[in-house]
Motif scaffolding. Structure first.
Motif, PDB file in Angstrom:
ATOM      1  N   LYS A  25       0.831  -1.217   0.000  1.00  0.00           N
ATOM      2  CA  LYS A  25       0.000   0.000   0.000  1.00  0.00           C
ATOM      3  C   LYS A  25       0.862   1.262   0.000  1.00  0.00           C
ATOM      4  CE  LYS A  25      -4.148  -1.807   2.238  1.00  0.00           C
ATOM      5  NZ  LYS A  25      -3.868  -3.219   2.092  1.00  0.00           N
ATOM      6  N   ILE A  26       2.087   1.161   0.479  1.00  0.00           N
ATOM      7  CA  ILE A  26       2.976   2.316   0.554  1.00  0.00           C
ATOM      8  C   ILE A  26       3.843   2.444  -0.693  1.00  0.00           C
ATOM      9  CG2 ILE A  26       4.927   3.309   1.828  1.00  0.00           C
ATOM     10  CD1 ILE A  26       3.638   2.052   4.374  1.00  0.00           C
ATOM     11  N   VAL A  27       4.403   1.328  -1.161  1.00  0.00           N
ATOM     12  CA  VAL A  27       5.370   1.409  -2.268  1.00  0.00           C
ATOM     13  C   VAL A  27       4.739   1.255  -3.645  1.00  0.00           C
ATOM     14  CG1 VAL A  27       7.269   0.620  -0.810  1.00  0.00           C
ATOM     15  CG2 VAL A  27       6.025  -1.042  -2.197  1.00  0.00           C
ATOM     16  N   ASP A  28       3.564   0.660  -3.730  1.00  0.00           N
ATOM     17  CA  ASP A  28       2.909   0.474  -5.029  1.00  0.00           C
ATOM     18  C   ASP A  28       1.467   0.949  -4.933  1.00  0.00           C
ATOM     19  OD1 ASP A  28       2.294  -0.223  -7.597  1.00  0.00           O
ATOM     20  OD2 ASP A  28       2.833  -2.345  -7.396  1.00  0.00           O
ATOM     21  N   VAL A  29       1.322   2.248  -4.773  1.00  0.00           N
ATOM     22  CA  VAL A  29       0.010   2.849  -4.540  1.00  0.00           C
ATOM     23  C   VAL A  29      -0.937   2.579  -5.708  1.00  0.00           C
ATOM     24  CG1 VAL A  29      -1.215   5.014  -4.111  1.00  0.00           C
ATOM     25  CG2 VAL A  29       0.987   4.597  -3.012  1.00  0.00           C
ATOM     26  N   ASP A  30      -0.424   2.639  -6.949  1.00  0.00           N
ATOM     27  CA  ASP A  30      -1.298   2.394  -8.106  1.00  0.00           C
ATOM     28  C   ASP A  30      -1.905   0.994  -8.064  1.00  0.00           C
ATOM     29  OD1 ASP A  30      -0.883   4.926  -9.115  1.00  0.00           O
ATOM     30  OD2 ASP A  30       0.801   4.295 -10.394  1.00  0.00           O
ATOM     31  N   HIS A  31      -1.093   0.003  -7.727  1.00  0.00           N
ATOM     32  CA  HIS A  31      -1.583  -1.376  -7.617  1.00  0.00           C
ATOM     33  C   HIS A  31      -2.614  -1.479  -6.500  1.00  0.00           C
ATOM     34  CE1 HIS A  31      -1.163  -5.696  -6.303  1.00  0.00           C
ATOM     35  NE2 HIS A  31      -1.544  -5.812  -7.554  1.00  0.00           N
ATOM     36  N   SER A  32      -2.320  -0.838  -5.379  1.00  0.00           N
ATOM     37  CA  SER A  32      -3.240  -0.875  -4.245  1.00  0.00           C
ATOM     38  C   SER A  32      -4.551  -0.161  -4.556  1.00  0.00           C
ATOM     39  CB  SER A  32      -2.575  -0.261  -3.018  1.00  0.00           C
ATOM     40  OG  SER A  32      -1.454  -1.039  -2.650  1.00  0.00           O
ATOM     41  N   LEU A  33      -4.478   0.926  -5.323  1.00  0.00           N
ATOM     42  CA  LEU A  33      -5.706   1.609  -5.756  1.00  0.00           C
ATOM     43  C   LEU A  33      -6.554   0.696  -6.634  1.00  0.00           C
ATOM     44  CD1 LEU A  33      -4.339   5.179  -6.587  1.00  0.00           C
ATOM     45  CD2 LEU A  33      -5.991   4.597  -4.800  1.00  0.00           C
ATOM     46  N   ALA A  34      -5.907  -0.021  -7.540  1.00  0.00           N
ATOM     47  CA  ALA A  34      -6.626  -0.953  -8.414  1.00  0.00           C
ATOM     48  C   ALA A  34      -7.285  -2.062  -7.592  1.00  0.00           C
ATOM     49  CB  ALA A  34      -5.682  -1.538  -9.454  1.00  0.00           C
ATOM     50  N   ILE A  35      -6.573  -2.571  -6.596  1.00  0.00           N
ATOM     51  CA  ILE A  35      -7.143  -3.609  -5.731  1.00  0.00           C
ATOM     52  C   ILE A  35      -8.341  -3.055  -4.975  1.00  0.00           C
ATOM     53  CG2 ILE A  35      -6.709  -5.006  -3.672  1.00  0.00           C
ATOM     54  CD1 ILE A  35      -3.821  -5.359  -4.696  1.00  0.00           C
TER      55      ILE A  35
END
Length: 150
Positions: A25-35
């Motif tokens: 959630k901290i280092v890959d915000v775009d991926h976490s947003l998609a999730i």
């Protein structure tokens, strides 16, 4: 002692999973947003909130790993893992997509993670290799005994 080591292993793996999710959630915000958008109906779908949620998740994961504040942390872990299980519930019910669209067999282990969370809660008192257990076994100091009237 074997049970305690097995509980330690389960605790470390479950806490490690929370750490990985929190770091993501901290280092890959775009991926976490998609999730968040795809599986959690947009809950926490904010570039500002995700790192805070990630830090909280990392803290819970670390506390699970070291076995501190288990009375409070295990229910939080169960809620996080239960939320994930609900979010991918269709994939647990129909992992191959025979009846439900958009499912994926890779999400089936969410059920196992939830079961592991229940197990560490159920056997919390038998988990002797934890910081909580160590703190209970610590001898009472002379100073503490003197102030308690012992």
């Amino acid at each position: 002692m074997r049970k305690a080591l097995r509980l330690l292993l389960l605790r470390v793996l479950l806490g490690g999973l929370l750490l990985v999710w929190g770091v993501n959630k901290i280092v890959d915000v775009d991926h976490s947003l998609a999730i968040a958008d795809n599986f959690y109906a947009g809950v926490l779908s904010s570039e500002a909130l995700l790192p805070l949620a990630g830090a909280g998740q990392m803290l819970i994961g670390l506390l699970v790993i070291i076995g501190l504040a288990r009375f409070w942390v295990y229910p939080l872990q169960l809620l996080l893992n239960g939320g994930s299980l609900i979010a991918v519930g269709a994939s647990v019910i129909d992992p191959w997509g025979w009846f439900l669209e958009g499912t994926n067999a890779l999400f089936y282990p969410s059920l196992i993670i939830f079961a592991g969370s229940l197990l560490v809660m159920a056997f919390r008192d038998e988990d002797r290799v934890s910081l909580d257990a160590w703190r209970k076994l610590r001898p009472v100091s002379w100073e503490t005994r003197r102030h308690c009237g012992s």
